[in-house]
Design an enzyme around this catalytic site. Structure first.
Site, PDB file in Angstrom:
ATOM      1  N   CYS A  58       3.449   8.484   1.491  1.00  0.00           N
ATOM      2  CA  CYS A  58       4.014   7.481   2.392  1.00  0.00           C
ATOM      3  C   CYS A  58       4.257   6.219   1.565  1.00  0.00           C
ATOM      4  O   CYS A  58       3.323   5.593   1.079  1.00  0.00           O
ATOM      5  CB  CYS A  58       3.015   7.240   3.528  1.00  0.00           C
ATOM      6  SG  CYS A  58       3.577   6.048   4.729  1.00  0.00           S
ATOM      7  N   SER A  80      11.756   5.085  14.914  1.00  0.00           N
ATOM      8  CA  SER A  80      10.581   4.586  15.630  1.00  0.00           C
ATOM      9  C   SER A  80      11.036   4.125  17.005  1.00  0.00           C
ATOM     10  O   SER A  80      11.348   2.958  17.202  1.00  0.00           O
ATOM     11  CB  SER A  80       9.951   3.428  14.857  1.00  0.00           C
ATOM     12  OG  SER A  80       9.426   3.904  13.636  1.00  0.00           O
ATOM     13  N   LEU A  81      11.080   5.049  17.944  1.00  0.00           N
ATOM     14  CA  LEU A  81      11.661   4.727  19.260  1.00  0.00           C
ATOM     15  C   LEU A  81      10.639   3.993  20.143  1.00  0.00           C
ATOM     16  O   LEU A  81      10.867   2.868  20.551  1.00  0.00           O
ATOM     17  CB  LEU A  81      12.145   6.013  19.922  1.00  0.00           C
ATOM     18  CG  LEU A  81      12.947   5.815  21.201  1.00  0.00           C
ATOM     19  CD1 LEU A  81      14.265   5.115  20.923  1.00  0.00           C
ATOM     20  CD2 LEU A  81      13.199   7.140  21.913  1.00  0.00           C
ATOM     21  N   GLU A 102       0.822  -1.200   0.000  1.00  0.00           N
ATOM     22  CA  GLU A 102       0.000   0.000   0.000  1.00  0.00           C
ATOM     23  C   GLU A 102       0.862   1.259   0.000  1.00  0.00           C
ATOM     24  O   GLU A 102       2.004   1.240   0.438  1.00  0.00           O
ATOM     25  CB  GLU A 102      -0.918  -0.003   1.218  1.00  0.00           C
ATOM     26  CG  GLU A 102      -1.903  -1.161   1.175  1.00  0.00           C
ATOM     27  CD  GLU A 102      -2.891  -1.181   2.318  1.00  0.00           C
ATOM     28  OE1 GLU A 102      -4.074  -1.379   2.048  1.00  0.00           O
ATOM     29  OE2 GLU A 102      -2.483  -0.997   3.477  1.00  0.00           O
ATOM     30  N   CYS A 152       1.882  -2.941  15.552  1.00  0.00           N
ATOM     31  CA  CYS A 152       1.798  -2.589  14.126  1.00  0.00           C
ATOM     32  C   CYS A 152       1.106  -3.689  13.324  1.00  0.00           C
ATOM     33  O   CYS A 152       1.479  -4.857  13.394  1.00  0.00           O
ATOM     34  CB  CYS A 152       3.195  -2.329  13.580  1.00  0.00           C
ATOM     35  SG  CYS A 152       3.183  -1.868  11.831  1.00  0.00           S
ATOM     36  N   CYS A 171      -0.851   5.499  10.338  1.00  0.00           N
ATOM     37  CA  CYS A 171       0.385   4.818  10.720  1.00  0.00           C
ATOM     38  C   CYS A 171       0.072   3.465  11.335  1.00  0.00           C
ATOM     39  O   CYS A 171      -0.746   3.370  12.251  1.00  0.00           O
ATOM     40  CB  CYS A 171       1.139   5.590  11.798  1.00  0.00           C
ATOM     41  SG  CYS A 171       1.627   7.221  11.329  1.00  0.00           S
ATOM     42  N   CYS A 231       6.780  -5.654  15.239  1.00  0.00           N
ATOM     43  CA  CYS A 231       6.488  -4.711  16.318  1.00  0.00           C
ATOM     44  C   CYS A 231       5.053  -4.989  16.765  1.00  0.00           C
ATOM     45  O   CYS A 231       4.159  -5.148  15.938  1.00  0.00           O
ATOM     46  CB  CYS A 231       6.618  -3.263  15.828  1.00  0.00           C
ATOM     47  SG  CYS A 231       8.283  -2.893  15.265  1.00  0.00           S
ATOM     48  N   CYS A 264       6.392  -7.069   6.476  1.00  0.00           N
ATOM     49  CA  CYS A 264       7.520  -6.592   7.274  1.00  0.00           C
ATOM     50  C   CYS A 264       7.956  -7.719   8.183  1.00  0.00           C
ATOM     51  O   CYS A 264       7.122  -8.457   8.706  1.00  0.00           O
ATOM     52  CB  CYS A 264       7.098  -5.372   8.096  1.00  0.00           C
ATOM     53  SG  CYS A 264       8.466  -4.570   8.957  1.00  0.00           S
TER      54      CYS A 264
HETATM   55  N1  SAH Z   1       9.783  -0.002   9.613  1.00  0.00           N
HETATM   56  C1  SAH Z   1       9.942   1.430   9.606  1.00  0.00           C
HETATM   57  C2  SAH Z   1       8.994   2.127   8.660  1.00  0.00           C
HETATM   58  C3  SAH Z   1       7.534   2.060   9.053  1.00  0.00           C
HETATM   59  S1  SAH Z   1       7.052   3.644   9.579  1.00  0.00           S
HETATM   60  C4  SAH Z   1       9.817   1.953  11.019  1.00  0.00           C
HETATM   61  O1  SAH Z   1       9.451   1.180  11.900  1.00  0.00           O
HETATM   62  O2  SAH Z   1      10.118   3.099  11.251  1.00  0.00           O
HETATM   63  C5  SAH Z   1       5.500   3.374  10.313  1.00  0.00           C
HETATM   64  C6  SAH Z   1       5.411   4.117  11.619  1.00  0.00           C
HETATM   65  O3  SAH Z   1       4.115   3.876  12.200  1.00  0.00           O
HETATM   66  C7  SAH Z   1       6.424   3.618  12.603  1.00  0.00           C
HETATM   67  O4  SAH Z   1       6.871   4.672  13.416  1.00  0.00           O
HETATM   68  C8  SAH Z   1       5.582   2.668  13.411  1.00  0.00           C
HETATM   69  O5  SAH Z   1       6.170   2.375  14.632  1.00  0.00           O
HETATM   70  C9  SAH Z   1       4.288   3.423  13.528  1.00  0.00           C
HETATM   71  N2  SAH Z   1       3.169   2.567  13.897  1.00  0.00           N
HETATM   72  C10 SAH Z   1       3.052   1.249  13.715  1.00  0.00           C
HETATM   73  N3  SAH Z   1       1.869   0.788  14.169  1.00  0.00           N
HETATM   74  C11 SAH Z   1       1.220   1.853  14.665  1.00  0.00           C
HETATM   75  C12 SAH Z   1      -0.080   2.032  15.238  1.00  0.00           C
HETATM   76  N4  SAH Z   1      -0.906   1.011  15.371  1.00  0.00           N
HETATM   77  N5  SAH Z   1      -0.440   3.270  15.610  1.00  0.00           N
HETATM   78  C13 SAH Z   1       0.401   4.324  15.417  1.00  0.00           C
HETATM   79  N6  SAH Z   1       1.624   4.211  14.859  1.00  0.00           N
HETATM   80  C14 SAH Z   1       2.032   2.997  14.489  1.00  0.00           C
END
Ligand code: SAH
Length: 397
Positions: free
Chosen positions: A128, A244-245, A115, A142, A364, A139, A135
């Protein structure tokens, strides 16, 4: 390092494509285009110039049809069209949110899907972009991390997302200002630093001044923290970095962002501090998803401030976006406000990101394509395994 196989993971490479016999030009460097032209019979001495002309038509004008490329002779145009193509991923769905966010479901030549989301503001907009189908990171908050199927996208498939968005937004030829596709965030499906070679190749095409021409200052690459690749990202691309901390203690981050077990917070922060070109005007963005009762206490906020010391940083607080079956809830507005105030009062910008496109599952962490769907063969295999297990359970040993 191979574009497709990072030592950490066992992702599949792009499946062999049923070929039309024509070479796809999208995703090739100028030198590769010139070499393809030579292989197709063009004289060495004119190949470089012809590659430049093609580049202009493909990336500045968005042309897909050699017949339109009138700076080339008719004879050459005809020859090109039998040997080469300029494609796009197919948009098998085009969804529009009530807030203007638009999500395309893209189908690639092998049938797999990812997407891509356009997030418009008043006079600009970000695209985006996905770097993988699925992936490998898992996480816990996610949705993309729940997909079983993963493969890297190649450079054509990555740059193809930008081309397709430009087609739909009617932004050819590339206008210099006032574009609704003005920024790129590598924040779609996948971990871009696990597919660095293809991501880098695609972004170099996107940044090229004679084509799409989106500057590195308008591109942000987001990583969950593939520490060894962070210096290369800075040196070779120089794009903005987002991390993505999501947690400030290793014990919590180990659970919600499991790559932390491999590259813990201390190493991650050291790589950030060393990222080239940082200044107060050019900061690293730390993304922090607000999860009720998990990472949202005032003590967490204070620890975040301590961690950021010495790194030009801004913090982006992301209200958790729910998805079916998610094991977390979003923090309360009050907890988010308190957290934001602590970070802000310590001198860091700490906006709370407004969720965009939630109604079309485009926010996100909500991206997930049907590539996760099990095939009929998988379902039958699983059923057979279940049947065998049930049979074994009643068989005397
Ligand atoms: N793999 C990379 C690129 C993905 S960016 C990364 O982790 O940075 C997608 C962003 O959305 C990341 O910061 C991720 O942590 C955040 N994200 C994932 N699931 C989410 C959710 N359910 N609600 C809000 N943010 C989320």
């Amino acid at each position: 390092m191979s574009a497709a196989l990072h030592p950490d993971i066992g992702v599949r490479d792009r499946a062999p494509q049923p070929g039309s016999g024509r070479t796809e030009l999208l995703g090739l460097t100028r030198a590769e285009i010139a070499a393809a032209l030579v292989a197709a019979g063009e004289a060495e001495k004119s190949a470089k110039m012809r590659a430049g002309q093609l580049w202009h038509w493909i990336y500045y004008r968005g042309s897909r049809d050699f017949a339109e490329m009138t700076t080339l002779s008719k004879e050459l145009r005809e020859r090109l069209s039998t040997r080469f193509s300029v494609g796009r991923p197919v948009a098998s769905k085009d969804l529009k949110s009530t807030d203007g966010t638009r999500k395309w479901l893209l189908k690639f030549a092998d049938g797999e899907e990812a997407e891509c989301v356009h997030i418009p503001e008043d006079d600009r907009g970000a695209l985006c972009v996905s770097s993988q189908v699925g992936c490998t990171l898992t996480c816990r908050f996610c949705h993309t991390g729940t997909m079983k199927l993963v493969r890297n996208l190649d450079a054509a498939e990555i740059v193809g997302q930008v081309m397709l968005a430009r087609d739909h937004l009617d932004e050819w030829p590339s206008p210099p200002d006032g574009r609704m596709l003005s920024n790129i965030v590598m924040m779609g499906m996948g971990e871009p630093l696990y597919n660095f070679d293809s991501v880098a190749k695609a972004l170099k095409i996107v940044m090229d001044n004679e084509g799409i021409a989106i500057s590195k200052r308008r591109i942000t690459l987001s990583t969950a923290g593939v520490v060894p690749m962070i210096p290369r990202c800075g040196a070779e691309l120089g794009v903005n970095l987002a991390i993505s901390l999501h947690a400030v203690r290793d014990d919590i981050r180990d659970v919600i962002v499991p790559i932390n077990k491999k590259y813990p917070i201390k190493e991650l922060m050291a790589a950030c501090a060393a990222y080239p070109g940082l200044s107060n005007a050019r900061r690293i963005t730390f993304e922090y998803v607000m999860l009720k009762g998990i990472n949202d206490s005032p003590a967490d906020a204070k620890e975040l401030v301590r961690l950021l010391k010495g790194v030009p940083a801004k913090v982006n607080l992301i209200p958790f976006n729910p998805w079916p079956g998610a094991p977390y809830e979003c923090s309360s507005n009050e907890a988010i406000r308190k957290f934001s105030d602590i970070v802000f009062n310590a001198g860091y910008s700490s906006p709370v990101r407004t969720p965009r496109g939630r109604d079309i599952m485009a926010a996100c962490g909500q991206l997930k394509s049907a590539s996760v769907k099990r095939s009929k063969a998988d379902i039958l295999r699983e059923q057979a395994a279940k049947d065998a297990a049930a049979a074994n359970a009643v068989l005397p040993v």
